[in-house]
Design a protein around this motif. Structure first.
Motif, PDB file in Angstrom:
ATOM      1  N   HIS A  56      18.144  60.408  62.069  1.00 36.04           N
ATOM      2  CA  HIS A  56      17.911  59.312  61.114  1.00 36.04           C
ATOM      3  C   HIS A  56      17.006  58.322  61.817  1.00 36.04           C
ATOM      4  CE1 HIS A  56      18.363  56.145  58.203  1.00 36.04           C
ATOM      5  NE2 HIS A  56      19.106  56.923  57.445  1.00 36.04           N
ATOM      6  N   PRO A  59      19.002  54.590  62.602  1.00 32.65           N
ATOM      7  CA  PRO A  59      20.445  54.802  62.618  1.00 32.65           C
ATOM      8  C   PRO A  59      21.223  53.491  62.696  1.00 32.65           C
ATOM      9  CG  PRO A  59      19.502  55.265  64.770  1.00 32.65           C
ATOM     10  CD  PRO A  59      18.361  55.039  63.838  1.00 32.65           C
ATOM     11  N   TYR A 118      18.204  56.657  68.452  1.00 30.20           N
ATOM     12  CA  TYR A 118      17.935  58.023  67.996  1.00 30.20           C
ATOM     13  C   TYR A 118      16.838  58.639  68.850  1.00 30.20           C
ATOM     14  CZ  TYR A 118      15.793  61.733  65.174  1.00 30.20           C
ATOM     15  OH  TYR A 118      15.238  62.908  64.755  1.00 30.20           O
TER      16      TYR A 118
END
Length: 277
Positions: A56, A59, A118
């Motif tokens: 993602h 995130p 991420y």
């Protein structure tokens, strides 16, 4: 016929690879969510294709520890387990996210500057995996750009939905590296057949801008879109994440993507047609 184990039951990339190559390799897949996965015997496999992970672009902070546990620690633990059991090649699905968003062009000198945990979790995984490589255990790090295709998630389906409905879209001159899922599946196949190791940068043969994507999708659906330039000055001033995702530049130096094999099976127009058909 080489035996390949794909880690990640619900992975878009993993399942596409299996579908495209089930006649070329003997392929199994497992979920690493099972706490006893490390008791599994990997010795019968030639290759581990590690696609299990969390993805993602922005995130939630509450998931920080989980991202490092899954994207970093689990990747390293899987590779160590594979190496101990005699697996010959470990392919790790990383991303250009490890470079962050401050660079418009990625070349051999571009530093890794992830914007969030991420990207950092992927970067740290790479740093733990690469030292494991030796003449008996090849490690492949795939730093992929935006992946798209039928059933994909992320920016492409949002643009596609917009392209089928909007009467107007800015004619803004941006360029991005992209990777069609069937080209990626072929790339991974060739990495296995050719015993590739190291950091690799698969991408389509052509760059594409957001306007190009919208225009191609709209045409396939017989939808008319007007592409004015009057919004361009406003777009240049905007620096938000959403605007940057849609209209920013992010290209990989084509020299980084050259391999000793052919994998770019479909050009941009054909890949959009196959995705939208």
């Amino acid at each position: 016929m080489k035996r390949v184990l794909v880690t990640g039951i619900n992975s878009y990339v993993g399942n596409a690879f299996i579908q495209a190559n089930q006649d070329t390799f003997q392929i199994d897949k497992i979920s690493l969510r099972n706490v006893q996965w490390d008791r599994m015997d990997f010795s019968g496999y030639d290759v581990i294709f590690h696609v299990a992970g969390l993805a993602h672009s922005t995130p939630d902070e509450s998931q920080r520890d989980l991202y490092y546990r899954v994207n970093t620690d689990l990747a390293a633990e899987t590779a160590i387990h594979a190496k101990k059991q005699g697996v010959k090649q470990f392919i790790f699905m990383s991303s250009v996210i490890v470079y962050g968003s401050q660079h418009e062009t990625i070349d051999r000198k571009t530093p890794l500057q992830p914007d969030n945990f991420y990207g950092d979790s992927k970067k740290r995984a790479e740093e733990m995996l690469l030292p494991l490589a030796d003449e008996h255990f090849k490690v492949v790090i795939i730093r992929a750009p935006m992946i798209y295709g039928k059933g994909s998630k992320g920016n492409y389906p949002r643009l596609a939905k917009l392209a089928r409905r909007t009467p107007v879209f800015p004619n803004y001159p941006n360029q991005r590296s992209m990777l069609y899922i069937e080209n990626l599946s072929e790339f991974v196949k060739q990495c296995i057949l050719n015993d590739v190791s190291g950091i690799v940068f698969p991408q389509n043969a052509e760059f594409a801008g957001s306007k190009d994507i919208v225009a191609e999708i709209a045409a396939l659906h017989h939808h008319t879109v007007w592409f004015p330039t009057c919004f361009n000055a406003w777009i240049r001033k905007m620096k938000g994440t959403t605007v940057r995702k849609v209209f920013g530049n992010l290209t990989i130096d084509p020299a980084l993507s050259k391999m000793d094999f052919t994998y770019q099976l479909y050009d941009f127009k054909e890949s959009i047609r196959r995705t939208e058909q």
